[in-house]
Design an enzyme around this catalytic site. Structure first.
Site: not given
Length: 141
Positions: A55, A57, A85, A88
């Site tokens: 991801h 992030e 999420c 993250c």
């Protein structure tokens, strides 16, 4: 929300579009330093890297933890196309970033992908405290 915030969010959305065009999930993020300069940016590469943790992030939080001193990290802002999420968010907190600004909320995202999502995995605990605390006890002092 300032005009600068909106501009950086638009860049995060552009990165999300690039991810989708490359065959990955449509998420993008950038990290802006205390002086307003973009320090790093990335997009989702879960599919192309075959890595569930890719991801943007998380990648930016890991970069910040490696490359920035704590004072600089605390003065940064992450701009991201969607609310981070849980995975993250944990990395962002541990990396010491100062602020996160997102475009879509997790609720808005869920409404855009009805029926999609991850199964709930039950967790059990705590257990075996008398044994489990031994390697941890004193580590954080």
């Amino acid at each position: 929300m300032t005009p600068d915030d909106e501009g950086f969010l638009r860049r995060a959305i552009q990165l999300a579009a690039q991810a989708r065009a490359a065959g990955d999930a449509p998420f993008g993020s950038l990290l802006v330093g205390p002086d307003g300069d973009v320090l790093t940016e990335d997009h989702n590469t879960v599919a192309s890297d075959d890595d569930i943790s890719a991801h943007p992030e998380l990648k930016l939080a890991r970069w910040a933890a490696r490359e920035l001193d704590p004072g600089t990290a605390a003065a940064t802002t992450m701009y991201t196309s969607c609310q981070p999420c849980g995975m993250c968010t944990g990395a962002i907190e541990r990396s010491g970033l100062g602020r996160v600004v997102f475009a879509l909320s997790n609720e808005q995202l869920a409404n855009l992908k009805p029926g999609a999502g991850w199964p709930h995995v039950p967790q059990e605990g705590p257990a075996l405290f008398d044994e489990a605390h031994i390697p941890v006890d004193g580590y954080y002092h």
